[in-house]
Each structure stands twice: as C-alpha cells, then as structure tokens.
Enzyme design. Structure first.
Site: not given
Ligand SMILES: NC(=O)c1ccc[n+]([C@@H]2O[C@H](COP(=O)([O-])OP(=O)(O)OC[C@H]3O[C@@H](n4cnc5c(N)ncnc54)[C@H](OP(=O)(O)O)[C@@H]3O)[C@@H](O)[C@H]2O)c1
Length: 283
Positions: A52, A57, A117, A241
């Site tokens: 994702d 980002y 978004h 992570s």
C-alpha cells in the site's frame, strides 16, 4: 470463514469485480525511497502479496523497483496507490493517475487498486478524482477503484457523480482505540471492503494493560495481537515497518487465534474519534 483458517494467502472478493484482494497488506508510509525498496523485498520474501503506497509518500518508484527486482510475478502482487489532489479537469487529473501507474508498473502496466486519498479537497476535487479513476479503470490501467478517509456522506455522494458503485474499498484509521463503527457498518451493508490504516497504532500502546494481558495469554507481541484483531474483524490491515524482523513478525499471526473474550476486551477499548491518531472520518 472460521478465524482459524486465516492464512497469509487469505483474500476477499471485491464486489462487482473479477479481482480479489489479499487480506493483509504492507504499508510504506514514511518509508524513505531507498529503504522502501529493501523493505518491500523483505515483505515479499516474508509472504506479503499486497503493498500500500500513495503519491503523498513519494516512494511509488521504489515500490515499482522492488516489484521488478523481486522474483514474484507481477500478477501475484497486489499494488495500491492513492491520488492526493485533482488537476483542473478530468483529463489533467487522469494524467496524474497515469504517472503513478507508470512509476509502479511501467508504461503498459496496471495498478490493482487506486484510491482517492482524502475527501478534504472538497466536492469538485472529489468529482474530478473519481471520474479520472473511472477513466483509468475503463482503460485497464487500474483494476479497481476506491476511497480513503471517506465518511458516509462522501460515499453516498459517489452515487451521483460516477458510474462505478460501490467503491471497492474505503481505507480508514482502524484499531481497537478507534473503531469507526458507523462507517464500518455502512461499508459492510454496501459491500465496501474496509482497510485498516495504523493497525499497530504506530506502536503507541504497547503498555496498555488489556493488550498486555492478551499478549501474555497467547505468548505473542502487541503487534501480533493488533494485526490478528484486525483480521478477525474482517478488515484488511496494512502494518508498516522498515525493520526486517518487525516486517516478519507483523505477518506472523496465523499460529494463534483470539477467542471471543479477547475480542470483546479489545472491542471494549474504543474511544471513538478521540482514539484517532491521524483522523476519524466525517460521516
Ligand atoms: N490513507 C491514509 O490516509 C493513511 C494514513 C496513514 C497510514 N496509511 C497506510 O497504512 C499504513 C500503516 O499505517 P502507519 O504506517 O501510519 O502505522 P502503523 O502500521 O500502525 O505503525 C507503523 C509504525 O510502527 C512501528 N512498528 C512496526 N512494526 C512494529 C513492531 N512489530 N513493533 C514495534 N513497532 C513497530 C514502525 O516502525 P519501523 O518502521 O521503524 O519498524 C512505524 O513507526 C501506512 O504505511 C500506509 O500505507 C494510510
């Protein structure tokens, strides 16, 4: 499906689509470009088949590089991205969508899922983005389209601006402290799959006494209990992570099961919108 039968390959059929979505995804928010490549490769090695990302980002090209570098065939990996803002019209908005598809999958490639978004740009921006996504879907550049951070009013609005209904997905903040029950209920009724962002509450609650007691009972970490709760609720959690051991651990959730009592205790932690660490939807 019985909770016991969940596996890293579990997936959900998407309403009105021939495609399915893997139930666990790998989030890459705040993953810096170089790190993002190695984290995605690690995730694919650990068995995740769903990543994702988002224009916001600034790591779509990294996800694309990892996909190329990995030996996993493109059709076995589910890729989601999100459009951040509209252009001046549908065509210029569509151009932004195509730019993302090319970063992720090359000129003739496709993205599995493209989301708006946020609804916060206002009604005109929402209309332009949805119609641009519909065009990309029609042209096969995107398999399915959906939304993120949408309240009930924003999902209802789609009925009057688009041809595609329902949106495949609504991606919202979801963890035991922020359960957004009204929105989740609406999504369920309308066959909209609910994705859970911040499923680990960004590791802000590892010492919560209820959570700790459930971890001790099953001899697992808070991250594993939180991902498992999300899966057993029928959500699509997207744990993030950049730490290899955590990437593995966050998906190592298939050898135990939360029982009714555990689920009820975790359900009891809900603080409504006060429990949000990013934002609750506006219904
Ligand atoms: N649509 C939206 O508006 C929206 C908003 C937020 C997020 N998202 C999506 O949802 C994904 C997940 O949300 P998120 O990244 O905000 O939060 P999250 O997944 O709840 O938490 C990520 C944070 O927890 C740490 N962490 C990960 N595994 C851990 C473990 N096993 N033990 C302890 N700490 C651990 C990570 O650190 P390290 O990386 O250093 O290991 C990172 O700081 C995002 O990456 C993104 O794809 C979408």
């Amino acid at each position: 499906m019985s909770a016991k039968k969940l596996s890293i390959n579990s997936n959900f059929p998407i309403a009105g689509s021939k495609y399915t979505i893997p139930q666990i995804g790998f989030g890459v928010f705040l993953s810096p470009p170089e790190k993002c490549v190695s984290s995605c490769l690690k995730a694919l090695e650990a068995g995740y088949r769903h990543i994702d990302t988002a224009q916001y980002y600034e790591n779509e090209s990294s996800v694309g590089s990892a996909l190329k570098e990995s030996k996993v065939p493109r059709e076995e990996v589910y890729i989601t991205t999100k459009i951040l803002s509209a252009g001046n019209d549908v065509d210029s908005t569509y151009t932004k969508v195509v730019e993302s598809v090319e970063k992720l999958a090359g000129t003739n490639g496709y993205v599995d899922l493209f989301l708006i978004h946020t609804p916060n740009g206002g009604p005109e921006a929402r209309r332009l983005m949805w119609q641009a996504l519909e065009k990309a879907k029609q042209e096969g550049k995107v398999h399915d389209i959906g939304v993120s951070n949408y309240g009930i009013q924003h999902m209802e609005e789609i009925k009057s601006i688009g041809k595609v209904w329902p949106p495949a997905i609504n991606q919202i903040e979801l963890h035991p402290w922020c359960q957004q029950r009204e929105c989740v209920e609406y999504c369920k009724k309308n066959n909209i799959i609910v994705e859970a962002y911040c499923p680990l509450v960004r590791n802000e609650k590892p010492n919560d006494t209820t959570l700790v007691s459930i971890c001790e009972k099953h001899n697992v970490g808070p991250n594993q209990v939180l991902v498992r709760w999300s899966l057993q609720k029928g959500f699509v959690p997207l744990p993030k992570s950049d730490t290899p051991s955590r990437i593995v651990s966050n998906a190592d959730v298939y050898s135990f099961e939360l029982d009714k009592d555990d689920m009820a205790k975790l359900d009891g932690l809900d603080q409504g919108k006060d429990g949000a660490i990013v934002e609750a939807v506006k219904n």
